[in-house]
Motif scaffolding. Structure first.
Motif, short mmCIF file in Angstrom:
data_model
loop_
_atom_site.label_atom_id
_atom_site.label_comp_id
_atom_site.label_asym_id
_atom_site.label_seq_id
_atom_site.Cartn_x
_atom_site.Cartn_y
_atom_site.Cartn_z
N ARG A 55 2.02 11.86 -10.27
CA ARG A 55 1.55 13.25 -10.23
C ARG A 55 2.69 14.22 -10.50
NH1 ARG A 55 -2.33 13.15 -4.86
NH2 ARG A 55 -3.98 11.88 -5.77
N ARG A 56 3.87 13.92 -9.92
CA ARG A 56 5.02 14.79 -10.14
C ARG A 56 5.42 14.79 -11.61
NH1 ARG A 56 9.94 14.64 -11.27
NH2 ARG A 56 10.10 12.38 -11.18
N ARG A 57 5.43 13.59 -12.23
CA ARG A 57 5.79 13.50 -13.65
C ARG A 57 4.78 14.24 -14.53
NH1 ARG A 57 5.91 7.79 -14.04
NH2 ARG A 57 7.09 7.38 -12.21
N ALA A 58 3.49 14.14 -14.20
CA ALA A 58 2.47 14.84 -14.98
C ALA A 58 2.66 16.36 -14.87
CB ALA A 58 1.08 14.44 -14.49
N LYS A 59 3.00 16.83 -13.68
CA LYS A 59 3.25 18.27 -13.50
C LYS A 59 4.46 18.71 -14.31
CE LYS A 59 4.39 21.65 -10.01
NZ LYS A 59 5.23 21.80 -8.85
N ASP A 60 5.53 17.92 -14.26
CA ASP A 60 6.73 18.24 -15.04
C ASP A 60 6.43 18.26 -16.54
OD1 ASP A 60 8.15 18.41 -12.68
OD2 ASP A 60 9.14 16.46 -12.91
N ARG A 61 5.64 17.27 -17.00
CA ARG A 61 5.28 17.20 -18.41
C ARG A 61 4.47 18.43 -18.83
NH1 ARG A 61 3.72 12.30 -18.22
NH2 ARG A 61 1.56 12.73 -17.72
N HIS A 62 3.55 18.84 -17.97
CA HIS A 62 2.73 20.02 -18.27
C HIS A 62 3.60 21.28 -18.35
CE1 HIS A 62 -0.70 22.70 -18.28
NE2 HIS A 62 -0.16 23.36 -17.27
N ARG A 90 0.83 -1.20 0.00
CA ARG A 90 0.00 0.00 0.00
C ARG A 90 0.87 1.25 0.00
NH1 ARG A 90 -1.26 3.21 3.87
NH2 ARG A 90 -0.62 1.76 5.47
N ARG A 91 1.93 1.25 0.79
CA ARG A 91 2.85 2.39 0.84
C ARG A 91 3.53 2.58 -0.51
NH1 ARG A 91 6.38 0.79 4.77
NH2 ARG A 91 4.69 1.00 6.27
N ASN A 92 3.95 1.48 -1.14
CA ASN A 92 4.58 1.58 -2.46
C ASN A 92 3.60 2.11 -3.51
OD1 ASN A 92 6.95 0.61 -1.42
ND2 ASN A 92 6.66 -1.48 -2.13
N ALA A 93 2.36 1.67 -3.43
CA ALA A 93 1.35 2.15 -4.38
C ALA A 93 1.15 3.65 -4.22
CB ALA A 93 0.04 1.40 -4.18
N TRP A 94 1.08 4.13 -3.00
CA TRP A 94 0.89 5.56 -2.78
C TRP A 94 2.10 6.34 -3.27
CZ3 TRP A 94 -2.66 8.87 -2.64
CH2 TRP A 94 -2.45 10.15 -2.16
N THR A 95 3.29 5.82 -3.06
CA THR A 95 4.50 6.48 -3.56
C THR A 95 4.46 6.57 -5.08
OG1 THR A 95 5.76 5.66 -1.67
CG2 THR A 95 7.03 6.36 -3.59
N SER A 96 3.96 5.53 -5.73
CA SER A 96 3.83 5.54 -7.19
C SER A 96 2.84 6.60 -7.65
CB SER A 96 3.39 4.18 -7.70
OG SER A 96 4.39 3.22 -7.46
N VAL A 97 1.75 6.74 -6.94
CA VAL A 97 0.75 7.77 -7.28
C VAL A 97 1.38 9.15 -7.19
CG1 VAL A 97 -1.37 8.90 -6.46
CG2 VAL A 97 -1.27 6.41 -6.64
N LEU A 98 2.11 9.41 -6.11
CA LEU A 98 2.75 10.71 -5.96
C LEU A 98 3.78 10.97 -7.05
CD1 LEU A 98 3.25 10.82 -2.08
CD2 LEU A 98 1.46 11.91 -3.45
N GLU A 99 4.53 9.92 -7.43
CA GLU A 99 5.53 10.07 -8.49
C GLU A 99 4.85 10.34 -9.83
OE1 GLU A 99 9.29 10.33 -10.15
OE2 GLU A 99 8.66 10.34 -8.07
#
Length: 76
Positions: free
Chosen positions: A52-59, A41-50
């Protein structure tokens, strides 16, 4: 005959703090999600945050490339 009034704590013992909803949920989580499941569960949440960060960088990169292509910045 009347019953003795009930007390929340005995007079000779210190008062215990009331449990919070957060504390109760964490206790239930600890029982239900042992070891590996908690890590997953912790790894899944870390993936979600990552993601989101990549989507922001792409934008942001898309914004810079568009501004460079038109030679007119959109920001004031």
């Amino acid at each position: 005959m009347q019953a003795a009034p009930l007390r929340a704590t005995p007079a000779d013992s210190p008062a215990l703090p009331l449990p919070t909803v957060t504390g109760a949920l964490r206790a239930v989580e600890a029982v239900l999600l042992r070891g590996g499941q908690r890590t997953a569960r912790r790894n899944a949440w870390t993936s979600v945050l990552e993601d989101r960060r990549r989507a922001k960088d792409r934008h942001e990169a898309e914004y810079v490339l568009e501004a460079a292509a038109t030679r007119r910045p959109h920001a004031t």
